[in-house]
Design a protein around this motif. Structure first.
Motif, PDB file in Angstrom:
ATOM      1  N   ASP A  36       0.735  -1.278  -0.122  1.00 48.90           N
ATOM      2  CA  ASP A  36       0.017   0.043  -0.256  1.00 48.90           C
ATOM      3  C   ASP A  36       0.993   1.373   0.052  1.00 48.90           C
ATOM      4  O   ASP A  36       0.670   2.087  -0.953  1.00 48.90           O
ATOM      5  N   ASN A  86       0.582   6.662  -7.617  1.00 51.42           N
ATOM      6  CA  ASN A  86      -0.694   7.205  -7.093  1.00 51.42           C
ATOM      7  C   ASN A  86      -1.322   8.430  -8.100  1.00 51.42           C
ATOM      8  O   ASN A  86      -2.408   8.104  -8.590  1.00 51.42           O
ATOM      9  N   GLN A 112     -17.774   2.099  -6.819  1.00 47.20           N
ATOM     10  CA  GLN A 112     -17.047   0.843  -6.182  1.00 47.20           C
ATOM     11  C   GLN A 112     -16.510  -0.088  -7.280  1.00 47.20           C
ATOM     12  O   GLN A 112     -15.521  -0.840  -6.997  1.00 47.20           O
ATOM     13  N   TYR A 130     -13.482   0.692  -8.920  1.00 46.55           N
ATOM     14  CA  TYR A 130     -12.222   0.385  -8.181  1.00 46.55           C
ATOM     15  C   TYR A 130     -11.711  -1.238  -7.966  1.00 46.55           C
ATOM     16  O   TYR A 130     -10.779  -1.506  -8.145  1.00 46.55           O
ATOM     17  N   TRP A 131     -12.881  -1.922  -7.943  1.00 42.78           N
ATOM     18  CA  TRP A 131     -12.574  -3.326  -8.056  1.00 42.78           C
ATOM     19  C   TRP A 131     -12.035  -3.536  -9.317  1.00 42.78           C
ATOM     20  O   TRP A 131     -11.158  -4.576  -9.415  1.00 42.78           O
ATOM     21  N   HIS A 176      -8.680  -2.845  -9.318  1.00 44.25           N
ATOM     22  CA  HIS A 176      -7.742  -4.034  -8.377  1.00 44.25           C
ATOM     23  C   HIS A 176      -7.398  -5.360  -9.339  1.00 44.25           C
ATOM     24  O   HIS A 176      -6.248  -5.667  -9.175  1.00 44.25           O
ATOM     25  N   ARG A 204      -4.433  -1.503  -0.249  1.00 40.22           N
ATOM     26  CA  ARG A 204      -4.224  -0.839  -1.187  1.00 40.22           C
ATOM     27  C   ARG A 204      -5.409  -0.335  -2.009  1.00 40.22           C
ATOM     28  O   ARG A 204      -5.616   0.980  -2.271  1.00 40.22           O
ATOM     29  N   ILE A 205      -6.381  -0.952  -2.066  1.00 37.97           N
ATOM     30  CA  ILE A 205      -7.718  -0.690  -2.556  1.00 37.97           C
ATOM     31  C   ILE A 205      -8.570   0.529  -1.634  1.00 37.97           C
ATOM     32  O   ILE A 205      -9.179   1.318  -2.205  1.00 37.97           O
ATOM     33  N   GLN A 235      -7.066   2.518   0.139  1.00 36.69           N
ATOM     34  CA  GLN A 235      -6.273   3.684   0.193  1.00 36.69           C
ATOM     35  C   GLN A 235      -6.562   4.416  -1.094  1.00 36.69           C
ATOM     36  O   GLN A 235      -7.155   5.497  -1.012  1.00 36.69           O
ATOM     37  N   LEU A 236      -6.897   3.740  -2.097  1.00 33.39           N
ATOM     38  CA  LEU A 236      -6.984   4.308  -3.395  1.00 33.39           C
ATOM     39  C   LEU A 236      -8.389   4.974  -3.726  1.00 33.39           C
ATOM     40  O   LEU A 236      -8.398   5.659  -4.111  1.00 33.39           O
ATOM     41  N   SER A 237      -9.350   4.235  -3.093  1.00 33.96           N
ATOM     42  CA  SER A 237     -10.385   4.545  -3.210  1.00 33.96           C
ATOM     43  C   SER A 237     -11.029   5.492  -2.243  1.00 33.96           C
ATOM     44  O   SER A 237     -12.213   5.908  -2.038  1.00 33.96           O
ATOM     45  N   LYS A 278     -14.101   3.962  -0.361  1.00 31.15           N
ATOM     46  CA  LYS A 278     -15.142   3.704  -1.243  1.00 31.15           C
ATOM     47  C   LYS A 278     -15.203   2.161  -1.535  1.00 31.15           C
ATOM     48  O   LYS A 278     -16.418   1.501  -1.726  1.00 31.15           O
ATOM     49  N   ALA A 279     -14.300   1.593  -1.797  1.00 34.09           N
ATOM     50  CA  ALA A 279     -14.003   0.205  -1.783  1.00 34.09           C
ATOM     51  C   ALA A 279     -13.022  -0.509  -0.537  1.00 34.09           C
ATOM     52  O   ALA A 279     -11.955   0.288  -0.453  1.00 34.09           O
ATOM     53  N   LYS A 280     -13.547  -1.454   0.020  1.00 32.45           N
ATOM     54  CA  LYS A 280     -12.789  -1.901   1.084  1.00 32.45           C
ATOM     55  C   LYS A 280     -12.286  -3.448   0.809  1.00 32.45           C
ATOM     56  O   LYS A 280     -13.216  -4.273   0.703  1.00 32.45           O
TER      57      LYS A 280
END
Lengths: 226, 226
Positions: free
Chosen positions: A139, A147, A167, A170-171, A174, B189-190, B192-194, B197-199
């Motif tokens: 991270d 970033n 969302q 973002y996935w 990922h 990372r996801i 942080q990036l989002s 919004k996505a966990k």
DNA sequence: GTCTATACGGCGATAGAC
DNA sequence: GTCTATCGCCGTATAGAC
């Protein structure tokens, strides 16, 4: 575009390149194969043909050398990829670029770098793969070095998919990131699994498939209500 | 189905579990976070609350302990996933299962394990992520522990996509594998990036998106001539 | 059998002398 | 800019307590 200004690209004449550079090259190669903890300063020094203490002299702690390796090529990668994204956005019509165009702009510079055959760059990309998958530093370091570019990329996707759930985007990023970094890692697994029918060394094939795969995937999760 | 027969699932009462098991648990946790080289036998012993030499007594060399950690849960995972694939194939009509069904059978058992909240299993999956991305052992170990299941899965995909280029299917599997293992790694990372919004901790969301993403991706590269 | 105490050769990172 | 010295921790072996 030349991807390696100011960087020794592992020339045959090893003795002519500055020792500081040779240390970085050796560290890059070894870290990429065995990770941070799997490498010792003595191994790095030995591969670079210098005394152990010279690494400490130039870079300080082992961790600082690791950071220096990451930093050295990060700016170059970011420049090339930002340019590709600029061009993609500029060339698009008034409806903006397609998902495929955006993903291609994000991936193709990396494919070009990897396909160039420069072992220094290949080691660097494998090292990024290691970092990205590291629970310890993944991270922190990915955020630190990449970033802004990633956020631009995600933003372009959002514009191209205005109705999509955020969302989901973002996935989607990922998954793309995971697939990409496993491809960097070049573990040889795909060669073994396919009995040679697909080869990690066939970089062109890796990216030729990756772009439509990821585009279709992102479309898929952004279209469907979950 | 119970995913942890014969395995201590990190109970509160740490002192009651056999020391050999506590060593495996500690090794699993530490290896998953820092990889093989980033962990010492002394750290493992300390976390397990036992003498250093006990690890060597039970397992021999450090590498053998690492293998024992991998082996312990591998059979269970393979059983659960094979059963899921059996059921998927049995329940399908005469045209066979859909791509979505096959991918869901491959992924859902892992989602269930991860969502169970058992930290031992979560560490195990993160360790698999580490292994999968390791240029050093990724090919050898993934082949050793998971090849039969993976080959069955790929075979099911081939049957569902009879006209597809074989190479495309292998690349599709490769991308799925990378995305999956980055999800295991839980680098944060996801999140942080989002901006939250996505966990990564939202396992259900991770798999709910992953299944349609991968199905669409594989369809995409198998349909298009490259 | 299970486990502890201890020891050993070797190599780790780093600081200080040159 | 270079090398030597140092100190601590590494993985592992073993002798013997329980």
């Amino acid at each position: 575009m030349n991807i390696s200004p100011n960087i020794s690209t592992t020339p045959k004449d090893g003795t002519k390149t500055p020792r500081k550079t040779r240390i970085l090259d050796a560290a890059e190669e070894l870290f990429s194969k065995r990770g941070f903890h799997g490498v010792t300063l003595r191994q790095i020094a030995s591969m670079a043909g210098v005394d152990v203490a010279l690494a400490s002299y130039h870079f300080g702690r082992k961790r600082a050398l690791f950071d220096a390796v990451l930093l050295r090529r990060a700016e170059i990668v970011n420049t090339v990829r930002n340019e590709a994204l600029d061009k993609c956005l500029d060339n698009a019509g008034k409806n903006g670029p397609s998902i495929e165009d955006i993903i291609a702009a994000y991936l193709r510079p990396l494919g070009d770098i990897q396909a160039s055959g420069d072992s220094g760059w290949q080691n660097y990309l494998a090292l990024i793969a290691w970092v990205n998958n590291s629970p310890e530093w993944g991270d922190e370091l990915m955020t630190q070095y990449f970033n802004p570019l990633v956020l631009r990329f995600i933003d372009a996707l959002k514009q191209a998919l205005p109705d999509a759930d955020e969302q989901a985007i973002y996935w989607g990023y990922h998954y793309l990131s995971g697939a990409l970094t496993l491809t960097f890692a070049e573990t040889g697994r795909i060669d073994q699994l396919s009995g040679g029918k697909a080869k990690a060394s066939n970089i062109k094939a890796a990216y030729a498939h990756m772009i439509p795969f990821m585009a279709a995937g992102i479309r898929g999760i952004c279209a469907s209500k979950l």
